[in-house]
Write an enzyme that holds these catalytic residues in place. Structure first.
Site, short mmCIF file in Angstrom:
data_model
loop_
_atom_site.label_atom_id
_atom_site.label_comp_id
_atom_site.label_asym_id
_atom_site.label_seq_id
_atom_site.Cartn_x
_atom_site.Cartn_y
_atom_site.Cartn_z
N SER A 182 0.80 -1.22 0.00
CA SER A 182 0.00 0.00 0.00
C SER A 182 0.83 1.27 0.00
O SER A 182 0.35 2.31 -0.44
CB SER A 182 -0.96 -0.01 1.19
OG SER A 182 -0.27 -0.25 2.39
N HIS A 210 -5.42 -3.55 -2.35
CA HIS A 210 -5.18 -2.54 -3.38
C HIS A 210 -5.20 -3.12 -4.79
O HIS A 210 -5.03 -2.38 -5.76
CB HIS A 210 -3.83 -1.83 -3.15
CG HIS A 210 -3.92 -0.74 -2.14
ND1 HIS A 210 -4.47 0.48 -2.41
CD2 HIS A 210 -3.56 -0.70 -0.82
CE1 HIS A 210 -4.42 1.25 -1.33
NE2 HIS A 210 -3.88 0.55 -0.35
N LYS A 241 -12.06 0.14 -1.29
CA LYS A 241 -11.16 0.92 -2.15
C LYS A 241 -11.77 0.99 -3.55
O LYS A 241 -12.71 1.75 -3.75
CB LYS A 241 -9.76 0.32 -2.09
CG LYS A 241 -9.16 0.59 -0.71
CD LYS A 241 -7.81 -0.02 -0.45
CE LYS A 241 -7.31 0.49 0.90
NZ LYS A 241 -6.52 -0.48 1.63
C1 LIG Z 1 -6.63 -0.68 3.08
C2 LIG Z 1 -6.04 -2.01 3.35
C3 LIG Z 1 -6.68 -2.90 4.21
C4 LIG Z 1 -7.91 -2.51 4.99
O1 LIG Z 1 -9.04 -2.41 4.19
P1 LIG Z 1 -10.32 -1.63 4.72
O2 LIG Z 1 -11.44 -2.19 3.96
O3 LIG Z 1 -10.07 -0.17 4.46
O4 LIG Z 1 -10.42 -1.91 6.19
C5 LIG Z 1 -6.14 -4.16 4.36
N1 LIG Z 1 -5.01 -4.52 3.73
C6 LIG Z 1 -4.35 -3.67 2.90
C7 LIG Z 1 -3.10 -4.13 2.21
C8 LIG Z 1 -4.84 -2.39 2.70
O5 LIG Z 1 -4.18 -1.55 1.91
#
Ligand SMILES: *Cc1c(COP(=O)(O)O)cnc(C)c1O
Length: 393
Positions: A182, A210, A241
């Site tokens: 990320s 992502h 996302k």
């Molecule tokens: C954003 C993210 C999460 C968490 O996801 P949410 O739905 O926002 O709680 C988990 N793992 C990774 C690698 C992320 O980038």
């Protein structure tokens, strides 16, 4: 007079202020989109995870409104008591078909999916082999499981192998990586890690938060991108996302998912999604299947923006995805870069220790499918002015 037992927190905050690392939350007025109003200023928005612009897609909005009319605003219970609606099951079936796995469990967030899954399946007898840059929710899941945690340097498959060779063959092992990292925007080495998992009998887990909606056919993720179908036991994805709404999911075998229904604590002890959120996620899957050209636009914008930054001489690290970091050095410099860009009409969030290493502080940019060429060129021009001013290029 009572002494404030939380006064030490004020001291910590003062220290952040002195170091120039204290941040206040930027306030979004109106919709999350390519150009948005934050803190009363209209800026080109390079800070959201709204890769495909689905937060405001008409089909997702209409689906949510219809679901509220049909089912109300809340589910009223956790999944394992009275909070499983037919629409929750429909989303799990659709996601399983999309991911080409037997079954899926949907959680309230990607964070809950990771933390809930790792802690449910492992115990203190077990061991987790984890990339150094894995997401915080994986790390928390590992800690909650009380399994031993062995961290290998970022993407260093040889180091992971050295760790595995020293472990007793009989011990249960989980090998875990992000699909897309990320903060770096690079990809986990899935083919090599799958080989390793098979050689040492590990459970293989990939967090594709992502990558969902971004990589693979119609946004199926990195497992599809690398054609690793059948070789990854546990796939995590997010609905928060690129999918544009909220939630997380875990995909895998039927028995694995059934086990999570019985043991994953966020599934048992936290209320399920409002039906409107589930309806928006179903509509998002329709969009991915029927309008794949938005993913093409995301990648065209990604190529244009990355090429612009690189030609100016910025350090953009090793990114392979729409996440492009612009590395500034120490935290103060990164925050200065972010603040100056904001004054110039571009929102790119500064990110410093402990989220990234102390000397690798950065602003992180994420372009979306909905940015126009004009908006991206405007942002590149601002990066050029500010980059020269701060001596980054
Ligand atoms: C954003 C993210 C999460 C968490 O996801 P949410 O739905 O926002 O709680 C988990 N793992 C990774 C690698 C992320 O980038």
């Amino acid at each position: 007079m009572r002494v404030d037992p939380l006064a030490f927190l004020t001291t910590e905050l003062d220290s952040l202020r002195e170091q120039g690392l204290h941040r206040s939350l930027r306030i979004l007025e109106g919709r999350q989109q390519a150009s948005s109003r934050f803190d009363a200023r209209t800026v080109v928005n390079l800070s959201s995870n709204n890769y495909l612009g689905l937060t405001t897609h008409p089909r997702l909005i209409e689906a949510a409104i219809q679901a509220i009319r049909d089912y109300g605003v809340g589910s009223g219970s956790v999944r394992t008591i009275a909070g499983t609606m037919e629409i929750h099951m429909e989303l799990e079936r659709r996601l399983a078909a999309f991911k080409n796995t037997e079954a899926v469990a949907v959680f309230q967030s990607g964070f809950a999916a990771n933390a809930g899954t790792v802690s449910a399946i492992l115990t203190k007898e077990d061991v987790i082999i984890s990339d150094a840059l894995n997401h915080a929710s994986i790390i928390d899941g590992c800690r909650l499981s009380r399994a031993a945690i062995k961290v290998f340097p970022h993407k260093d498959v040889a180091a992971a192998r050295t760790i595995l060779k020293e472990l007793p063959g009989s011990q249960r092992k989980l090998l875990i990586t992000d699909g897309v990292f990320s903060m770096e925007g690079d990809l986990g080495p899935l083919p090599e890690l799958c080989d390793l998992a098979e050689e040492f009998g590990c459970i293989m887990m990939v967090d594709d938060a992502h990558a969902s909606g971004v990589f693979g056919r119609n946004g199926r993720g990195t497992i599809d991108h690398f054609n690793m179908h059948g070789r990854v036991d546990i796939q995590v994805g997010t609905l928060s996302k690129a999918i544009g709404a909220l939630g997380g999911y875990v995909a895998g075998s039927k028995d694995f998912i059934d086990f999570l229904y019985h043991r994953a604590r966020p599934f048992l002890f936290s209320t399920s999604h409002p039906p409107s959120v589930v309806a928006s996620c179903l509509a998002a899957l329709d969009v991915l299947e029927q309008e794949p050209e938005i993913i093409e636009r995301l990648w065209a914008n990604t190529r244009f923006f990355k090429a612009g930054l690189e030609s100016m001489g910025f350090d953009t690290g090793l990114s392979e995805s729409p996440i492009t970091p612009v590395i500034a050095g120490d935290g103060v410099r990164a925050m200065k870069l972010s603040d100056r860009l904001f004054q110039e009409g571009v929102f790119a969030q500064g990110i410093a220790f402990p989220t990234v290493a102390r000397d690798k502080a950065r602003v992180r940019t994420i372009v979306t499918a909905t940015h126009s060429q004009n908006e991206l060129q405007f942002a590149l021009d601002a990066f050029k002015r500010v980059g020269l001013e701060l001596g980054l290029i």
